[in-house]
Design a protein around this motif. Structure first.
Motif, PDB file in Angstrom:
ATOM      1  N   HIS A 132      73.408  23.690 -25.211  1.00 44.63           N
ATOM      2  CA  HIS A 132      72.596  22.475 -25.275  1.00 44.63           C
ATOM      3  C   HIS A 132      72.906  21.656 -26.529  1.00 44.63           C
ATOM      4  O   HIS A 132      72.448  20.521 -26.644  1.00 44.63           O
ATOM      5  CB  HIS A 132      71.106  22.820 -25.250  1.00 44.63           C
ATOM      6  N   CYS A 133      73.646  22.236 -27.476  1.00 39.33           N
ATOM      7  CA  CYS A 133      73.923  21.553 -28.743  1.00 39.33           C
ATOM      8  C   CYS A 133      75.388  21.170 -28.896  1.00 39.33           C
ATOM      9  O   CYS A 133      75.811  20.803 -29.989  1.00 39.33           O
ATOM     10  CB  CYS A 133      73.488  22.444 -29.916  1.00 39.33           C
ATOM     11  N   VAL A 134      76.160  21.245 -27.835  1.00 45.98           N
ATOM     12  CA  VAL A 134      77.599  20.962 -27.919  1.00 45.98           C
ATOM     13  C   VAL A 134      77.852  19.548 -28.427  1.00 45.98           C
ATOM     14  O   VAL A 134      78.664  19.347 -29.332  1.00 45.98           O
ATOM     15  CB  VAL A 134      78.264  21.171 -26.541  1.00 45.98           C
ATOM     16  N   ASP A 135      77.164  18.568 -27.888  1.00 43.06           N
ATOM     17  CA  ASP A 135      77.406  17.175 -28.263  1.00 43.06           C
ATOM     18  C   ASP A 135      76.777  16.788 -29.602  1.00 43.06           C
ATOM     19  O   ASP A 135      77.093  15.734 -30.141  1.00 43.06           O
ATOM     20  CB  ASP A 135      76.883  16.227 -27.182  1.00 43.06           C
ATOM     21  N   SER A 136      75.890  17.614 -30.139  1.00 40.92           N
ATOM     22  CA  SER A 136      75.181  17.253 -31.367  1.00 40.92           C
ATOM     23  C   SER A 136      75.992  17.525 -32.625  1.00 40.92           C
ATOM     24  O   SER A 136      75.689  16.996 -33.683  1.00 40.92           O
ATOM     25  CB  SER A 136      73.860  18.029 -31.462  1.00 40.92           C
ATOM     26  N   GLY A 137      76.975  18.388 -32.517  1.00 42.52           N
ATOM     27  CA  GLY A 137      77.747  18.756 -33.700  1.00 42.52           C
ATOM     28  C   GLY A 137      77.103  19.868 -34.517  1.00 42.52           C
ATOM     29  O   GLY A 137      77.608  20.248 -35.564  1.00 42.52           O
ATOM     30  N   VAL A 138      75.990  20.385 -34.057  1.00 36.10           N
ATOM     31  CA  VAL A 138      75.282  21.459 -34.761  1.00 36.10           C
ATOM     32  C   VAL A 138      75.638  22.777 -34.085  1.00 36.10           C
ATOM     33  O   VAL A 138      75.589  22.892 -32.858  1.00 36.10           O
ATOM     34  CB  VAL A 138      73.746  21.244 -34.724  1.00 36.10           C
ATOM     35  N   THR A 139      76.033  23.768 -34.875  1.00 37.86           N
ATOM     36  CA  THR A 139      76.337  25.086 -34.345  1.00 37.86           C
ATOM     37  C   THR A 139      75.148  25.997 -34.600  1.00 37.86           C
ATOM     38  O   THR A 139      74.711  26.159 -35.744  1.00 37.86           O
ATOM     39  CB  THR A 139      77.591  25.665 -35.036  1.00 37.86           C
ATOM     40  N   LEU A 140      74.619  26.555 -33.534  1.00 39.50           N
ATOM     41  CA  LEU A 140      73.474  27.465 -33.653  1.00 39.50           C
ATOM     42  C   LEU A 140      73.980  28.888 -33.897  1.00 39.50           C
ATOM     43  O   LEU A 140      74.921  29.331 -33.243  1.00 39.50           O
ATOM     44  CB  LEU A 140      72.628  27.451 -32.383  1.00 39.50           C
ATOM     45  N   ALA A 141      73.321  29.561 -34.806  1.00 38.67           N
ATOM     46  CA  ALA A 141      73.617  30.966 -35.078  1.00 38.67           C
ATOM     47  C   ALA A 141      72.299  31.723 -34.999  1.00 38.67           C
ATOM     48  O   ALA A 141      71.417  31.506 -35.823  1.00 38.67           O
ATOM     49  CB  ALA A 141      74.253  31.117 -36.445  1.00 38.67           C
ATOM     50  N   LEU A 142      72.178  32.592 -34.010  1.00 40.45           N
ATOM     51  CA  LEU A 142      70.968  33.379 -33.854  1.00 40.45           C
ATOM     52  C   LEU A 142      71.233  34.789 -34.377  1.00 40.45           C
ATOM     53  O   LEU A 142      71.987  35.537 -33.744  1.00 40.45           O
ATOM     54  CB  LEU A 142      70.544  33.444 -32.382  1.00 40.45           C
ATOM     55  N   PRO A 143      70.653  35.126 -35.507  1.00 40.53           N
ATOM     56  CA  PRO A 143      70.887  36.465 -36.048  1.00 40.53           C
ATOM     57  C   PRO A 143      70.202  37.538 -35.211  1.00 40.53           C
ATOM     58  O   PRO A 143      69.147  37.297 -34.633  1.00 40.53           O
ATOM     59  CB  PRO A 143      70.285  36.401 -37.453  1.00 40.53           C
ATOM     60  N   PRO A 144      70.811  38.717 -35.138  1.00 40.56           N
ATOM     61  CA  PRO A 144      70.138  39.812 -34.427  1.00 40.56           C
ATOM     62  C   PRO A 144      68.845  40.190 -35.128  1.00 40.56           C
ATOM     63  O   PRO A 144      68.698  39.978 -36.326  1.00 40.56           O
ATOM     64  CB  PRO A 144      71.160  40.953 -34.463  1.00 40.56           C
ATOM     65  N   LEU A 145      67.932  40.738 -34.376  1.00 40.36           N
ATOM     66  CA  LEU A 145      66.611  41.092 -34.919  1.00 40.36           C
ATOM     67  C   LEU A 145      66.461  42.607 -35.030  1.00 40.36           C
ATOM     68  O   LEU A 145      66.992  43.349 -34.223  1.00 40.36           O
ATOM     69  CB  LEU A 145      65.512  40.530 -34.007  1.00 40.36           C
ATOM     70  N   GLY A 146      65.710  43.025 -36.031  1.00 38.67           N
ATOM     71  CA  GLY A 146      65.333  44.428 -36.175  1.00 38.67           C
ATOM     72  C   GLY A 146      66.449  45.375 -36.505  1.00 38.67           C
ATOM     73  O   GLY A 146      66.403  46.536 -36.112  1.00 38.67           O
ATOM     74  N   SER A 147      67.458  44.942 -37.220  1.00 36.88           N
ATOM     75  CA  SER A 147      68.582  45.840 -37.518  1.00 36.88           C
ATOM     76  C   SER A 147      68.182  46.950 -38.419  1.00 36.88           C
ATOM     77  O   SER A 147      67.650  46.995 -39.378  1.00 36.88           O
ATOM     78  CB  SER A 147      69.711  45.055 -38.185  1.00 36.88           C
TER      79      SER A 147
END
Length: 147
Positions: A132-147
């Motif tokens: 959904h953010c391809v055209d925005s130029g913003v790269t989303l990074a979702l960190p893993p949870l509970g490591s």
């Protein structure tokens, strides 16, 4: 005696007419097929969120990763406040739904660290949200949870 002269009659050229009509029909079918393909592709493409929405999404997931390690009451309050903010300001509801899932996972992890989603689930969600953010130029990074 009167002489009768006949004028030559032209026979309709049926082959030529059929070719012309066939070409016109073929062009019409090709135009309809191209229009239908464009409509189908446009309909199947993901919505594209604004850069503002994508930056908000990134801020939420960054906070979510931090809050997932914290105490559950703080995570509960964060979850409520962030959900209200996301619903009030994020225009792309499809991106908002993906980020909402991550918010819920962060809360769940804060309440029960053993119930954290797998890294693969987080990575799949990241790929879906990034679409959904391809055209925005913003790269989303979702960190893993509970490591």
């Amino acid at each position: 005696m009167a002489t009768i002269t006949s004028t030559p009659t032209t026979k309709p050229n049926r082959t030529r007419n059929r070719l012309i009509l066939g070409a016109v029909a073929g062009a019409a079918v090709a135009a309809l097929a191209a229009g239908g393909a464009y409509w189908w592709q446009d309909r199947q493409e993901l919505s594209q969120a604004s850069a503002e929405d994508c930056r908000l999404a990134q801020r939420i997931v960054t906070e979510g990763a931090r809050i997932a390690a914290g105490p559950a009451p703080e995570a509960e309050q964060w979850w409520q406040e962030t959900g209200d903010e996301r619903r009030a300001t994020m225009e792309d509801g499809y991106l908002g739904a993906k980020i909402s899932r991550y918010e819920g996972w962060a809360l769940q992890t804060a309440k029960n660290p053993g119930g954290a989603p797998s890294a693969k689930d987080v990575k799949n969600l990241q790929e879906d949200a990034q679409g959904h953010c391809v055209d925005s130029g913003v790269t989303l990074a979702l960190p893993p949870l509970g490591s």
